[in-house]
Write an enzyme that holds these catalytic residues in place. Structure first.
Site, PDB file in Angstrom:
ATOM      1  N   THR A 539     -27.023  31.836  -6.449  1.00 55.43           N
ATOM      2  CA  THR A 539     -27.470  32.597  -7.613  1.00 55.43           C
ATOM      3  C   THR A 539     -27.924  31.616  -8.678  1.00 55.43           C
ATOM      4  OG1 THR A 539     -26.044  34.461  -7.162  1.00 55.43           O
ATOM      5  CG2 THR A 539     -26.782  34.236  -9.410  1.00 55.43           C
ATOM      6  N   PHE A 541     -28.653  30.948 -12.478  1.00 55.05           N
ATOM      7  CA  PHE A 541     -28.319  31.434 -13.809  1.00 55.05           C
ATOM      8  C   PHE A 541     -29.160  30.678 -14.835  1.00 55.05           C
ATOM      9  CE2 PHE A 541     -24.526  32.100 -11.307  1.00 55.05           C
ATOM     10  CZ  PHE A 541     -23.956  33.269 -11.794  1.00 55.05           C
TER      11      PHE A 541
END
Ligand code: PEP
Ligand code: MN
Length: 651
Positions: A539, A541
């Protein structure tokens, strides 16, 4: 032995226990861990366990079975974190979640040489500068080092680039002279068993890197560490650098299998110096990466700069281009290892107190908000991006609350997931960038998402009937779940909430899918690790900050050059409008790595675009380049907003 104290022990009882041990000639040390408070006692006197049990406040007594005591894991369960401050108000921590790189020349040869190398290694990502000034070479006729003159240069160069310095000490008589210059003492492989040196250096209470002798066993290394620890320092870092074997195609056999062994037997940080094991610098990067993969907390490298022709160990010292590439590889490897990299802060940091809202804040720490409960992946991203000890992470209920808290100055930063390698974009957050006009992107971090199956204490895989998690996490563990016997899958708001629900229910038949951090936070057991279908689950960010606040001290807003810019725009409603914008990127030879279109709320069939562009590595002035692009694009767009120019790890 380790005396575990009762949870509610009174100060009076504690003192009585300590006095008793001291009266029997034990050296004692109190350690408050997360779970227990213990008194570690080392000495030769014989004690019956019963002598201690009669004292109020004693829960249990654990003998230490190893010949090394203070260095052993039995003595101290938690990892020791060695702290080394730099002159930019930053603490370099060795032994925690961050990988540390120590680099510099084998030997300091001139002021010019060490300044040049310091500049180069700092800009590539080294955080501690090394350089020898006394060399116990095999030959008395080879260069022996510049001594004090070299130390002066080393310290000055380190100060200029924000790097604490590390150098080898070869004799205790040098201590009075060296102590004003050195942040970290290095005990060389050839002196690992110079017990007089160990005792004297240990007594300084300063950080020490202890290199394993090429003829020493792991236990002998730990016994040498014991000398340092028992003389007064608790700041010891062990360094594997290769041992002598029958193999002659390498200089030494780099004993990487000693790293996990050391990590199991001692709480001390472990680093690896791969340069002395190989015959040529081309083999150093592979061994450096392998060292980190084996669990080392850092690496120590000899770098002799660009076009460096050092006269010491030149063949095995890296050139700057190689070092730079290695540091990029380390950055890419770190998330796989569940770690992040330490970066040196940039030189001019504005004082945090210039922030109008600073007075409202309770602590001196940076605050960073995330959406979710304690233990969410975003919280892990915060503790990787910032230094754990410098940041308070603030859980909020939604992404829009997060953007609002940042805009209102309630928190310094926000950690915002923007895309997942398997599930795609987090559209809500693209929309939040258009809704909240007053925030910028100041950095980005990529986290490798690893899921574990968590159950209550005492539960086994065969007990499980219901599994709770965020729908995305359930989907990401499909193969694992398919192998199980018809478990009910129950959606939860987040993986952390799922863990919380399972913990509160207390039932053996319930399990949650989430990060292993949640096991600790919610008192659950890990039933199985790494149950995700695809290990390439990352992921990305971005870190956001309000535009109106002063830039805060943040280790990541460093002097590493920005390599990414993000902006949003809307185009005129006419043929070829988007093409005319994209054409500009193409003409300027800029790589567009992302283009997202989102509907503009309230205006049917109108869209705004979010883009990321890569700033080429050889760009002298990223800001200037982006200003140029923006001025060209402006003519082709209606609304245009630069979200930020920042540095992004490359994978
Ligand atoms: C060094 O790091 O400069 C050095 C000589 O290392 P070792 O003591 O491991 O030989
Ligand atoms: Mn060396």
């Amino acid at each position: 032995m380790v005396v575990v104290l009762k949870k509610n022990v009174s100060e009076e009882d504690k003192k009585r226990i300590k006095d008793f041990l001291i009266s029997r000639s034990f050296k004692i040390n109190e350690i408050s861990g997360e779970e227990d408070t213990v008194i570690a006692a080392v000495g030769r006197a014989h004690l019956e366990k019963e002598d201690l049990f009669t004292l109020p406040g004693v829960e249990s007594v654990i003998p230490i079975s190893k010949p090394y005591k203070l260095a052993s894991r039995e003595f101290k369960k938690e990892n020791t974190i060695v702290e080394i401050p730099n002159n930019r108000g930053q603490m370099i921590r060795l032994g925690g979640q961050r990988l540390v790189t120590i680099a510099g020349p084998q030997m300091i040869e001139s002021r010019e040489q060490i300044f040049k190398i310091a500049r180069e290694v700092a800009s590539c990502g080294a955080v501690i500068l090394r350089g020898g000034v006394y060399k116990p070479h095999f030959s008395p006729y080879s260069f022996q080092g510049l001594g004090e003159e070299g130390l002066k240069y080393l310290k000055e160069a380190g100060e200029k680039y924000g790097l604490p310095v590390c150098t080898e000490i070869v004799s205790p008589v040098l201590i009075p002279m060296m102590k004003d210059y050195v942040d970290v003492y290095q005990i060389g492989a050839q002196n690992m068993q110079d017990f007089d040196l160990l005792k004297n250096v240990g007594a300084l209470g300063k950080p020490v890197i202890l290199k394993r002798s090429y003829t020493a066993t792991v236990e002998e290394l730990l016994m040498a560490a014991e000398y340092l620890l028992s003389s007064g320092t608790d700041q010891v870092v062990l360094c594997e650098r290769g041992i002598r074997t029958f193999e002659s195609s390498t200089n030494n056999t780099l004993d990487l299998s000693s790293v996990p062994v050391l990590k199991a037997h001692t709480h001390l940080p472990v680093i690896v110096d791969p340069c002395h094991s190989v015959k040529h610098r081309s083999q150093v990067p592979q061994m450096a990466l392998a060292a980190l993969a084996s669990g080392a907390d850092g690496i120590m490298l000899q770098v002799h700069g660009s076009n460096g022709k050092g006269f010491s160990e030149a063949a095995t010292s890296l050139e700057t281009v190689q070092f730079n590439k290695l540091m990029h590889d380390v950055e890419a490897l770190a998330p796989v290892l569940g770690k992040a990299i330490v970066h040196i802060r940039e030189e001019k940091i504005q004082n945090k107190n210039t922030d109008a809202n600073a007075s409202e804040k309770k602590s001196d720490k940076i605050t960073c908000a995330y959406s979710g409960s304690k233990g969410a992946y975003a919280q892990q991203a915060i503790s990787r991006y910032f230094d754990d000890a410098d940041v308070d992470s603030v859980p909020l209920d939604s992404f829009s609350q997060l953007f609002k808290a940042v805009t209102d100055g309630k928190v310094d930063y926000g950690m915002v997931p923007i895309e997942n390698s398997l599930a795609g974009s987090v559209y809500q957050n693209y929309d939040n960038f258009s809704r909240f006009q007053d925030v910028s992107i100041v950095g980005s971090i990529t986290l490798n998402i690893r899921h574990s199956l968590l159950g209550v204490k005492g539960a086994a895989l065969s007990d499980i009937k219901n599994v709770y998690s965020h729908p995305q996490a359930l989907a990401q563990c499909k193969k694992f779940l398919d192998q199980q016997n018809e478990w009910n899958q129950i959606d939860a708001v987040s993986t952390a909430t799922a863990a919380q629900m399972v913990a509160q229910g207390g039932k053996k038949e319930n399990a949650a899918i989430g990060s292993s951090v949640n096991a600790q936070i919610y008192g659950l057991n890990i039933l199985q690790e790494d149950i995700e279908d695809d290990p390439h689950n990352f992921t990305r960010f971005v870190i956001i900050q309000a535009n109106h606040v002063a830039r805060l001290p943040d280790a990541h807003q460093q002097n590493i050059k920005a390599n990414m810019a993000s902006f949003i725009f809307t185009t005129k409603n006419e043929a070829g409008a988007l093409f005319s914008v994209l054409e500009i990127f193409s003409k300027m030879k800029l790589n567009l790595t992302r283009l997202e279109s989102r509907p503009i709320t309230g205006q049917s069939w109108k869209y705004w675009f979010y883009t990321d562009i890569e700033i080429p590595e050889d760009t002298e002035n990223p800001q200037k380049k982006i200003d140029e692009v923006l001025s060209l694009i402006k003519e082709k767009t209606e609304d245009l907003r630069l979200l930020g120019i920042y540095s992004e790890e490359k994978h």
